[in-house]
Design an enzyme around this catalytic site. Structure first.
Site, short mmCIF file in Angstrom:
data_model
loop_
_atom_site.label_atom_id
_atom_site.label_comp_id
_atom_site.label_asym_id
_atom_site.label_seq_id
_atom_site.Cartn_x
_atom_site.Cartn_y
_atom_site.Cartn_z
N GLU A 187 -19.51 -7.74 9.87
CA GLU A 187 -20.49 -7.10 10.68
C GLU A 187 -21.17 -8.09 11.61
OE1 GLU A 187 -18.82 -4.30 7.16
OE2 GLU A 187 -19.72 -6.03 7.43
N LYS A 247 0.98 -1.49 -0.36
CA LYS A 247 -0.46 -0.15 -0.02
C LYS A 247 0.64 1.09 0.24
CE LYS A 247 -4.37 -0.89 1.65
NZ LYS A 247 -5.29 -0.33 2.57
N ARG A 260 -25.73 -4.92 6.56
CA ARG A 260 -25.21 -6.36 6.19
C ARG A 260 -25.91 -7.59 7.47
NH1 ARG A 260 -20.33 -5.89 2.52
NH2 ARG A 260 -19.58 -7.12 3.69
#
Length: 644
Positions: free
Chosen positions: A370, A282, A398
């Site tokens: 979640e 990243k 979700r």
């Protein structure tokens, strides 16, 4: 020297380049992205990490026919640049500009509009199954991160794909992070693979050896096969994926074009599900983002000065709702050891970082899961602990079944804190939290509240923690209107609204962050000789029935105002209650989000376009007031009228 990027508009232009030109193009793409994002905030670190990988995929496939599906899609900037959208990249995530995520309305290269994690493998597998049914031959590629691969839906899709053996290439983009550091056993497993790439070569060589030594006879062949199996069981990278039915390849260097293109070309024609494990970094190529990928995940404006980053300071001195929640949770937890904090891979965004640092034994980051976060809260609350589950409004969707089955049905007093409720701005329709009232209000036993300012948020959190009720608090991605937080905010009961301003001409019944805008609208109306009562509703469930009914009986107009979908929202709750009480529901006019997905753009611009700013609220109040007077005059003369 000519800029190679100037000559590249579409993937076919990329394929015309000599392989030795690709590293230079990658460098130019990185510079282009950094330059744009420095002036126009967006997702930086993740996109800098996938430059070579994205180029290699477009170099090896033809995604006019083949399909590429991005998990989340915040890392698809390079993909956009290479697929005809470079010219408009400067207005990425701006109102009427390019989406910050894949958008099927933008380009034929985007098969789906997406922005949530975990769904890409399922969608890609669906494409592969459809191709087989209709007899269409093409490659289906899905790119998923090491955070997203551990999401429940991803694991379900991997399980199914390995079982039915459809053609599918899953590219695991492994940079050791989702937004913050990736957590969980899957992450630890991938880390183990990263540290032992040599075993991939051992396994390949052993299998080759078996094939070329048939003269040694069956005993030796069986011995070597057994040795291969021992390597496979004990140390082979990707064992878990192979057990799921995938052909595993990797890990390989995600920044080496030669390795990437050779590997992809070698495996792209294989039948059945294939997983290619790619290691990337990243923030690669831009040192500030490389050193601090979390800070530059969704970057604000910045500029380089003498090689150093100068972050543009916005709203100096202002405090966000998220910060108020974070500070209050830490303070309350110092004297209440039952408080437990839970988040789902968003410790920074939800303000859970400070809590986790101060109370590590009471803090759980479950990753992009979640459903599990809410299920975990169920178990914790059963043993008299007080879980505070901090999840963005759009992501709590979700876990709807878990909120129903594991919390409300069990009657366990969990606190849900829904950050980024309402219009979130530049992230657009996948991230707008405009459905939470509707998807929670119908569940028995849940309390829904929203603060007008930071002081009230602090008070609401204290009420929720001290209560035996299931409570959900929503607040927006914006700064609080308070100049100073009232640490001793006047206490109020559950279901208790308050009148902030008295007026004879009608009522502005506001929910949450709309209260301040309604107060501003009332000031404008007063200047025009119209006096409006302003009410801070505080609760969407239970409503302050006594107060609201008294206002309905006293006034000719009740204008409800909310930063939420009109369908099933706060205004709908008021309308239903008034109708059920046999009062005049015709006095009620609702303002909120219309029945469509809102486009991306700065929050205040979107709200203004909907009339949900002070000017728009004042205008709607006057227009609605005129309409109620017309209705009244028709009623007094006994004439019929048409609804406008």
């Amino acid at each position: 020297m000519n800029n190679i990027l100037d000559s590249v508009e579409f993937p076919e232009d990329l394929k015309k380049l000599n392989p030795e030109d690709l590293p230079k193009l990658a460098s130019e793409i990185r510079s282009f992205i950094v330059d744009v994002i420095s002036k126009n905030p967006g997702h930086l670190s993740s996109n800098l990490g996938v430059v070579e990988l994205t180029m290699a995929l477009h170099y090896c496939f033809d995604f006019r026919k083949d399909r590429i599906v991005w998990d989340v899609g915040h890392q698809a900037y390079v993909h956009k640049i290479l697929t005809g959208r470079k010219t408009h990249f400067s207005i990425l995530r701006q109102y009427k500009g390019l989406s910050g995520f894949p958008d099927k309305n933008e380009s034929l290269y985007d098969p789906f509009t997406c922005g949530h994690s975990g769904d890409a493998i399922s969608s890609a597998l669906g494409l592969s199954c459809a191709d087989e049914i209709i007899g269409y031959k093409r490659s289906i590629v899905v790119v998923v991160g090491d955070g997203g691969i551990g999401a429940g839906m991803s694991l379900e899709a991997l399980n199914h794909a390995g079982d039915i053996k459809k053609n599918l290439l899953v590219v695991l983009n492994d940079n050791e992070m989702s937004i913050s550091n990736t957590v969980g056993a899957v992450s630890k497993y991938l880390n183990k693979i990263r540290t032992m790439p040599i075993y991939a070569d051992i396994r390949k060589e052993l299998r080759g050896l078996i094939k070329i030594l048939p003269v040694l006879g069956k005993p030796m062949e069986k011995t070597l096969e057994h040795l291969v199996e021992l390597v496979k069981i004990g140390a082979t990278p990707g064992r878990i994926f192979e057990d799921l039915g995938f052909n595993y390849f990797g890990p390989i260097d995600g920044h080496d074009f030669k390795v990437l293109t050779e590997t992809i070309n070698d495996i792209k024609h294989l039948n059945g599900p294939v997983l290619l494990h790619v290691i990337t970094e990243k923030g690669r190529g831009f040192e500030p983002a490389y050193q601090n990928p979390t800070q530059f995940h969704s970057s604000g404006k910045f500029k380089l000065s003498e090689g150093k980053i100068e972050k543009e300071v916005q709203d100096a001195g202002k405090i966000s709702y998220t910060k108020v929640f974070s500070d209050a949770l830490v303070e309350f937890s110092k004297t209440n050891p039952s408080i437990v904090g839970i988040t789902a891979a968003m410790p920074d965004g939800t303000g859970m970082i400070s809590f986790g640092e101060k109370f590590p034994d009471r803090y759980f980051d479950v990753g992009i899961c979640e459903q599990h976060a809410v299920g975990l809260a169920n178990g914790l609350s059963t043993e008299k602990l007080k879980p505070v589950v901090a999840i963005y409004s759009t992501f709590l969707q979700r876990a709807y079944d878990q909120v129903f089955h594991d919390i409300c049905l069990q009657k366990n007093p969990v606190v849900f804190v829904m950050d980024r409720s309402g219009v979130v701005g530049n992230d657009g329709p996948t991230h707008n939290g405009v459905f939470d009232i509707a998807y929670l209000r119908n569940l028995p036993g849940i309390v829904l509240m929203s603060p007008k300012d930071g002081s009230e948020l602090r008070a609401m959190l204290k009420i929720a923690i001290d209560s035996d009720e299931i409570i959900a608090i929503r607040y927006p991605k914006e700064n609080i209107p308070d100049e100073k937080i009232d640490l001793e905010c006047k206490p109020f009961g559950i279901g208790e609204a308050e009148i902030l301003r008295e007026g004879k001409d009608g009522v502005l019944l506001a929910y949450g962050c709309m209260v301040q805008r309604c107060l501003q609208a009332a000031e404008q109306l007063s200047g025009k000789g119209v006096e409006a009562t302003v009410v801070n509703a505080r609760y969407a469930k239970p409503l302050d029935k006594k107060l609201i009914l008294s206002l309905v009986r006293k006034h000719k107009l009740i204008l409800t105002v909310e930063d939420h979908a009109l369908a099933g929202g706060f205004g709908s709750a008021v309308l239903e209650m008034v109708s059920d009480e046999k009062e005049d529901a015709g006095k009620i006019v609702r303002m909120g989000i219309p029945d469509r997905f809102m486009e991306h753009g700065p929050r205040e611009i979107i709200l203004k376009s909907l009339g949900l700013d002070a000017d728009g609220i004042a205008d709607t109040f006057i227009a609605s007031l005129d309409l109620t007077e017309i209705k009244g005059s028709f009623a007094n003369t006994g004439k019929r009228h048409l609804a406008v």
